[in-house]
Write a protein that holds these residues in place. Structure first.
Motif, PDB file in Angstrom:
ATOM      1  N   ASP A 189       7.913   6.856  -3.269  1.00  0.00           N
ATOM      2  CA  ASP A 189       7.023   6.249  -2.273  1.00  0.00           C
ATOM      3  C   ASP A 189       7.712   6.149  -0.920  1.00  0.00           C
ATOM      4  O   ASP A 189       7.120   6.458   0.122  1.00  0.00           O
ATOM      5  CB  ASP A 189       6.570   4.856  -2.710  1.00  0.00           C
ATOM      6  N   LEU A 190       8.974   5.707  -0.924  1.00  0.00           N
ATOM      7  CA  LEU A 190       9.722   5.571   0.325  1.00  0.00           C
ATOM      8  C   LEU A 190       9.940   6.942   0.976  1.00  0.00           C
ATOM      9  O   LEU A 190       9.729   7.100   2.186  1.00  0.00           O
ATOM     10  CB  LEU A 190      11.057   4.870   0.070  1.00  0.00           C
ATOM     11  N   CYS A 191      10.329   7.921   0.186  1.00  0.00           N
ATOM     12  CA  CYS A 191      10.545   9.272   0.737  1.00  0.00           C
ATOM     13  C   CYS A 191       9.249   9.854   1.288  1.00  0.00           C
ATOM     14  O   CYS A 191       9.247  10.476   2.355  1.00  0.00           O
ATOM     15  CB  CYS A 191      11.144  10.195  -0.313  1.00  0.00           C
TER      16      CYS A 191
ATOM     17  N   TYR B  93       6.029  11.878  -8.882  1.00  0.00           N
ATOM     18  CA  TYR B  93       5.531  10.703  -8.150  1.00  0.00           C
ATOM     19  C   TYR B  93       5.413  11.001  -6.645  1.00  0.00           C
ATOM     20  O   TYR B  93       4.471  10.554  -5.996  1.00  0.00           O
ATOM     21  CB  TYR B  93       6.444   9.493  -8.367  1.00  0.00           C
ATOM     22  N   TYR B  94       6.345  11.742  -6.099  1.00  0.00           N
ATOM     23  CA  TYR B  94       6.313  12.077  -4.674  1.00  0.00           C
ATOM     24  C   TYR B  94       5.042  12.864  -4.344  1.00  0.00           C
ATOM     25  O   TYR B  94       4.391  12.610  -3.340  1.00  0.00           O
ATOM     26  CB  TYR B  94       7.564  12.901  -4.312  1.00  0.00           C
TER      27      TYR B  94
ATOM     28  N   ASN C 207       0.864  -1.170   0.000  1.00  0.00           N
ATOM     29  CA  ASN C 207       0.000   0.000   0.000  1.00  0.00           C
ATOM     30  C   ASN C 207       0.902   1.222   0.000  1.00  0.00           C
ATOM     31  O   ASN C 207       1.632   1.449   0.939  1.00  0.00           O
ATOM     32  CB  ASN C 207      -0.892  -0.022   1.246  1.00  0.00           C
ATOM     33  N   THR C 208       0.852   1.996  -1.067  1.00  0.00           N
ATOM     34  CA  THR C 208       1.782   3.122  -1.183  1.00  0.00           C
ATOM     35  C   THR C 208       1.071   4.471  -1.112  1.00  0.00           C
ATOM     36  O   THR C 208       1.543   5.450  -1.647  1.00  0.00           O
ATOM     37  CB  THR C 208       2.592   3.027  -2.486  1.00  0.00           C
ATOM     38  N   SER C 209      -0.076   4.520  -0.445  1.00  0.00           N
ATOM     39  CA  SER C 209      -0.700   5.831  -0.263  1.00  0.00           C
ATOM     40  C   SER C 209       0.165   6.665   0.665  1.00  0.00           C
ATOM     41  O   SER C 209       1.080   6.169   1.294  1.00  0.00           O
ATOM     42  CB  SER C 209      -2.125   5.675   0.290  1.00  0.00           C
TER      43      SER C 209
END
Length: 181
Positions: free
Chosen positions: A136-138, A178-179, A13-15
């Protein structure tokens, strides 16, 4: 809860408020800093093979160097967490001759999260899956630690002696799309 409990509940889940899918390895070289205050995220590129071998090297260097990273992001978008306790441990990623937000050298390392992007020495290229995973990670880390987009920097921006240029040719326009998406 702990990062592990958050990750177990939010795989894939990348919300904006949830962790992306993260795999775990433990780095050999991590410093202890109880209740550390994270003030930023530093993006690097590995300047290695550009493959999973770079992640394995950062988990367990075999050449005598005491280096590590909190996370690696590989070309296929795989994310590896090498520091299993971001609140109490830090990775050896920023090195000497660094300055960021009034911090210098080891202080920078202790108070920032290092993300190594796997890239080959022969040249940097960033597939879309890798850029999305970094974003997504940032986004997850900025939310988790109460940071903003302005707290994301690069190794080349924090080095004070000009010895680092990474991440080389990083596509920031795509990353920010994307961020912020």
């Amino acid at each position: 809860g702990s990062l592990d409990s958050v990750l177990n509940k939010t795989v894939n889940n990348t919300s904006s408020n949830n962790a992306p899918n993260i795999k775990s390895l433990t780095a050999r070289y991590l410093g202890k800093q109880p209740n550390r205050k994270v003030v930023g995220i530093v993006l690097h590129d590995t300047y290695g093979t550009g493959t999973h071998k770079d992640t394995l090297y950062l988990a367990n260097p075999t050449d005598g160097r005491e280096v590590s990273a909190d996370f690696t992001v590989e070309k296929d978008g795989s994310i590896y967490q090498l520091n299993n306790d971001l609140n109490n441990k830090y990775a050896f990623h920023a090195g000497r001759a660094t300055a960021f937000k009034g911090l210098k050298n080891n202080q920078v390392t202790r108070q920032t999260i290092g993300i190594e992007i796997t890239q080959a020495q022969s040249g940097a290229n960033y597939p879309t899956a890798q850029i999305k995973a970094i974003a997504d990670l940032c986004r997850y880390l900025t939310n988790r630690f109460g940071l903003t987009a302005n707290d994301i920097t690069t190794h080349s921006r924090i080095i004070t002696d000009g010895s680092r240029t990474d991440p080389r040719n990083f596509p920031f326009s795509e990353f920010w799309k994307y961020y912020n998406g």
